[in-house]
Design a protein around this motif. Structure first.
Motif, PDB file in Angstrom:
ATOM      1  N   LYS A 102       1.031  -1.246   0.051  1.00 53.30           N
ATOM      2  CA  LYS A 102       0.010   0.108   0.076  1.00 53.30           C
ATOM      3  C   LYS A 102       1.023   1.210   0.082  1.00 53.30           C
ATOM      4  N   GLN A 103       1.902   1.183   0.924  1.00 50.07           N
ATOM      5  CA  GLN A 103       2.938   2.439   0.972  1.00 50.07           C
ATOM      6  C   GLN A 103       3.139   2.629  -0.363  1.00 50.07           C
ATOM      7  N   LYS A 104       3.926   1.482  -1.101  1.00 49.42           N
ATOM      8  CA  LYS A 104       4.762   1.627  -2.502  1.00 49.42           C
ATOM      9  C   LYS A 104       3.653   2.097  -3.392  1.00 49.42           C
ATOM     10  N   PHE A 105       2.432   1.587  -3.500  1.00 51.38           N
ATOM     11  CA  PHE A 105       1.287   2.136  -4.260  1.00 51.38           C
ATOM     12  C   PHE A 105       1.287   3.463  -4.171  1.00 51.38           C
ATOM     13  N   SER A 106       0.963   4.008  -2.720  1.00 46.23           N
ATOM     14  CA  SER A 106       0.474   5.419  -2.401  1.00 46.23           C
ATOM     15  C   SER A 106       1.789   6.378  -2.975  1.00 46.23           C
ATOM     16  N   ALA A 107       3.026   5.832  -2.825  1.00 47.36           N
ATOM     17  CA  ALA A 107       4.220   6.545  -3.301  1.00 47.36           C
ATOM     18  C   ALA A 107       4.187   6.892  -4.757  1.00 47.36           C
ATOM     19  N   ALA A 108       3.773   6.022  -5.773  1.00 47.69           N
ATOM     20  CA  ALA A 108       3.580   6.024  -7.024  1.00 47.69           C
ATOM     21  C   ALA A 108       2.407   6.886  -7.298  1.00 47.69           C
ATOM     22  N   ALA A 109       1.403   6.674  -6.631  1.00 47.18           N
ATOM     23  CA  ALA A 109      -0.008   7.509  -6.716  1.00 47.18           C
ATOM     24  C   ALA A 109       0.212   8.992  -6.526  1.00 47.18           C
ATOM     25  N   ASP A 110       1.121   9.196  -5.336  1.00 47.59           N
ATOM     26  CA  ASP A 110       1.307  10.501  -4.919  1.00 47.59           C
ATOM     27  C   ASP A 110       2.288  11.165  -5.755  1.00 47.59           C
ATOM     28  N   ASP A 111       3.032  10.457  -6.424  1.00 43.01           N
ATOM     29  CA  ASP A 111       4.140  11.044  -7.364  1.00 43.01           C
ATOM     30  C   ASP A 111       3.213  11.700  -8.634  1.00 43.01           C
ATOM     31  N   VAL A 112       2.614  10.756  -9.291  1.00 44.60           N
ATOM     32  CA  VAL A 112       1.679  11.259 -10.234  1.00 44.60           C
ATOM     33  C   VAL A 112       0.797  12.207  -9.889  1.00 44.60           C
ATOM     34  N   CYS A 113       0.094  12.256  -8.788  1.00 49.94           N
ATOM     35  CA  CYS A 113      -0.828  13.225  -8.378  1.00 49.94           C
ATOM     36  C   CYS A 113       0.220  14.723  -8.209  1.00 49.94           C
ATOM     37  N   ASN A 114       1.243  14.784  -7.387  1.00 48.71           N
ATOM     38  CA  ASN A 114       1.906  15.629  -7.178  1.00 48.71           C
ATOM     39  C   ASN A 114       2.540  16.471  -8.647  1.00 48.71           C
ATOM     40  N   ASP A 115       2.894  15.680  -9.466  1.00 45.93           N
ATOM     41  CA  ASP A 115       3.221  16.382 -11.003  1.00 45.93           C
ATOM     42  C   ASP A 115       1.826  16.990 -11.605  1.00 45.93           C
ATOM     43  N   PHE A 116       0.832  16.179 -11.460  1.00 48.79           N
ATOM     44  CA  PHE A 116      -0.356  16.864 -11.959  1.00 48.79           C
ATOM     45  C   PHE A 116      -0.674  18.321 -11.228  1.00 48.79           C
ATOM     46  N   THR A 117      -0.628  18.126  -9.975  1.00 45.79           N
ATOM     47  CA  THR A 117      -1.128  19.249  -9.125  1.00 45.79           C
ATOM     48  C   THR A 117      -0.258  20.489  -9.530  1.00 45.79           C
ATOM     49  N   ARG A 118       1.202  20.215  -9.559  1.00 47.88           N
ATOM     50  CA  ARG A 118       2.027  21.238  -9.964  1.00 47.88           C
ATOM     51  C   ARG A 118       1.570  21.957 -11.415  1.00 47.88           C
ATOM     52  N   ALA A 119       1.325  21.044 -12.333  1.00 52.61           N
ATOM     53  CA  ALA A 119       1.216  21.472 -13.641  1.00 52.61           C
ATOM     54  C   ALA A 119      -0.370  22.374 -13.800  1.00 52.61           C
ATOM     55  N   GLU A 120      -1.278  21.678 -13.154  1.00 52.94           N
ATOM     56  CA  GLU A 120      -2.608  22.298 -12.851  1.00 52.94           C
ATOM     57  C   GLU A 120      -2.523  23.609 -12.199  1.00 52.94           C
ATOM     58  N   LYS A 121      -1.800  23.638 -11.364  1.00 48.94           N
ATOM     59  CA  LYS A 121      -1.538  25.073 -10.457  1.00 48.94           C
ATOM     60  C   LYS A 121      -1.098  25.846 -11.278  1.00 48.94           C
TER      61      LYS A 121
END
Length: 583
Positions: free
Chosen positions: A220-239
């Motif tokens: 779960k932690q490994k998946f969350s890290a990958a999901a958070d990484d994708v989320c953070n990149d999209f968040t930075r771009a969307e901001k």
């Protein structure tokens, strides 16, 4: 890149062409409507203090209604054809990708991760579909709207149109800065999608292992890290992209303030000669159209830039040619099941440090039963993959039926070589449907006969629905031994000239293993049988046993001969018998 992707449009060319044509009609009418409205307002203004000519008002009203209906009709038809073209294009593109992957050799598949291929077939195709939709519709609408609105504003407002000379460069610079900052982030996120899909795939496939080692929290932690990484990149771009809306709003309000201010001065100072109230109304409408068209252009750039990276990944697959090809004049018949390896060496890639197989010389007569023994990594599976030409030998020649496997039509060759793996795959569907992969036309009597040979009929008959029992994806609702026996039956239904069992009886007991081997001897004596096994008992009665060690043939002969001459074989035999005695 565009030319290669355009090949997937095919039967949707008509819809692709009609979409922008109707869009031209919609935009043209939208840009003329403010002009007609302005003349209507001016006519009303001119009648102030005098008699109002209702015939003139009625004429303008009818014209406006007809133009609005025409614009709406063009917009509906453009959207209809756009949806048809984009959905069909995406379907064809996925079909082309899947067809390409299906024809890949094992070497080609090794160069792409399965999660990467899934991302290309799903997320990347969706991005390209969205970009295609915008290109044939919005990318036509926005520039046309911009040009028409600018032209009409110059025609209506003349000197007031100079406002756009001030605001447009500022707006264009702001949009360029936003896109330039956001696009590298969108490009980077696609590789992380592959990692995310890979994490999902590993966990679903290895769920039993994860649970048995109680590693759910870690995964779960490994998946969350990958999901958070994708989320953070999209968040930075969307901001960064979020600045697009306030920039457009600020520009719009600026025009809505400046244009009425100067227009009012012109109207008052000239007494309505230089500009009329209707012209002011149309100028405000045209300013909104110009700004919205620029905002659409900015979003098109964002989508197209994202799609460009997806397109590159898709083209990477489409441009990859299979390393295995049919010859110009292929052999279409396999004479018999004889197999010959003459000086064969193999390595998986040119970058490999060493050969996986070295100087293999092996001759198997049609109908023989051959056992292959060797430690993990000795090259057993690699050896049998050369027979059905899943890989080509790096050196030497592999012949089946006396013909070089590279001279055969690959489908013809593979139809005569049935392989049953240790980790077999059953597909979601009934037992009957899975078995009919071997022979789609097999009758119920044939299915039962073959399943009895594979020692599968007994447990199938114990199921309430028997051969109509539904198999879950991957065969999750049957045991490992049952799955192996079903896969053996499926392979036998092909009636192959060569049957390869790659440690495919490891999950069955020794009695069942012996019954399967006896059925092979009695029922398919003309079929060449190659048995890769860890248990010596599975190959002890074979016509020939091959001992592999580090990719080389260490010894070859019958059981008694190997017991005398092969130290490796003797050690394996003694260790297994000793284990049996201790139990």
């Amino acid at each position: 890149m565009i030319k290669k992707l355009a090949r997937s449009i095919r039967e949707y060319k008509k819809a692709t062409v009609l979409t922008p044509l109707f869009m031209v009609g919609e935009v043209s009418l939208e840009c003329v409507i403010p002009l007609v409205t302005a003349r209507l307002i001016n006519a009303i203004q001119g009648a102030a203090g005098g008699s109002l000519d209702m015939a003139v008002i009625g004429k303008y009203a009818v014209i406006l209604v007809l133009m609005a209906l025409g614009s709406m009709t063009c917009g509906i038809l453009s959207g209809w054809f756009c949806a048809t073209a984009s959905s069909g294009f995406a379907r064809n593109l996925r079909h082309d990708l899947f067809a390409k992957v299906r024809n890949f050799s094992f070497a080609n598949i090794d160069s792409f991760s399965s999660s990467g291929l899934v991302t290309r077939l799903t997320t990347d195709v969706t991005n390209v579909q969205n970009a295609f939709m915008m290109i044939i519709r919005i990318a036509v609408r926005a520039p046309l709207m911009f040009v028409f609105a600018i032209s009409m504003s110059v025609y209506v407002g003349r000197s007031l149109s100079l406002v756009f000379v001030i605001i447009l460069p500022i707006l264009a610079f702001g949009l360029f800065a936003i896109i330039r900052r956001a696009m590298p982030m969108f490009r980077a996120v696609f590789k992380k999608y592959d990692q995310l899909n890979n994490s999902v795939q590993e966990n679903v496939k290895g769920m039993r292992v994860v649970k048995s080692f109680v590693r759910e929290d870690y995964e779960k932690q490994k998946f969350s890290a990958a999901a958070d990484d994708v989320c953070n990149d999209f968040t930075r771009a969307e901001k960064i992209l979020a600045f697009n809306s306030p920039l457009m709003t600020l520009s719009m309000y600026f025009c809505m303030l400046i244009i009425p201010y100067f227009a009012a001065r012109l109207i008052i100072m000239s007494g309505g000669v230089s500009m009329q109230i209707g012209n002011l109304s149309s100028m405000i409408t045209y300013s909104v159209q110009i700004l919205f068209s620029l905002m659409m252009v900015s979003m098109i750039f964002v989508m197209v830039t994202m799609a460009a990276e997806s397109s590159r990944r898709i083209i990477e697959v489409l441009d990859t040619d299979s390393e295995l090809h049919n010859p110009a004049d292929p052999v279409m018949t396999v004479a018999d099941g004889s197999i010959d390896f003459d000086g064969v060496s193999f390595r998986y890639s040119a970058e490999s440090a060493a050969d996986s197989l070295t100087d293999i010389n092996l001759h198997i007569k049609s109908g023989q039963t051959v056992g292959i023994i060797g430690s993990t990594g000795s090259g057993k599976t690699t050896l049998i993959q050369l027979i059905s030409r899943l890989y080509d030998a790096s050196k030497g020649t592999v012949r089946v039926g006396g013909v070089d496997v590279r001279d055969y039509d690959m489908e013809t060759l593979r139809n005569q070589v049935a392989v049953v793996l240790q980790k077999n795959v059953l597909f979601s569907g009934t037992i009957r449907e899975n078995l009919q992969w071997g022979d789609p036309d097999a009758s119920d009597e044939e299915l039962i006969r073959i399943c009895r040979l594979a020692q599968a009929d007994e447990f199938i008959q114990s199921f309430p629905d028997k051969y109509d029992t539904y198999i879950e994806q991957g065969g999750a609702n049957v045991s490992g031994g049952q799955k192996q026996r079903l896969c053996i039956a499926r392979a036998l239904l092909k009636k192959p000239k060569i049957l390869i069992l790659d440690d495919s009886t490891s999950a069955v007991d020794t009695k069942t293993d012996a019954l399967i081997r006896r059925a092979f001897r009695e029922e398919i004596p003309g079929t060449t049988k190659i048995i890769i096994a860890q248990r010596v008992s599975s190959v002890e009665d074979a016509d020939m046993i091959v001992v592999l060690d580090s990719g080389k043939i260490s010894a070859c002969g019958k059981h008694e001969q190997l017991m005398r001459e092969s130290e490796i074989y003797r050690e394996v035999y003694k260790s297994q018998n000793k284990g049996g005695d201790e139990q």
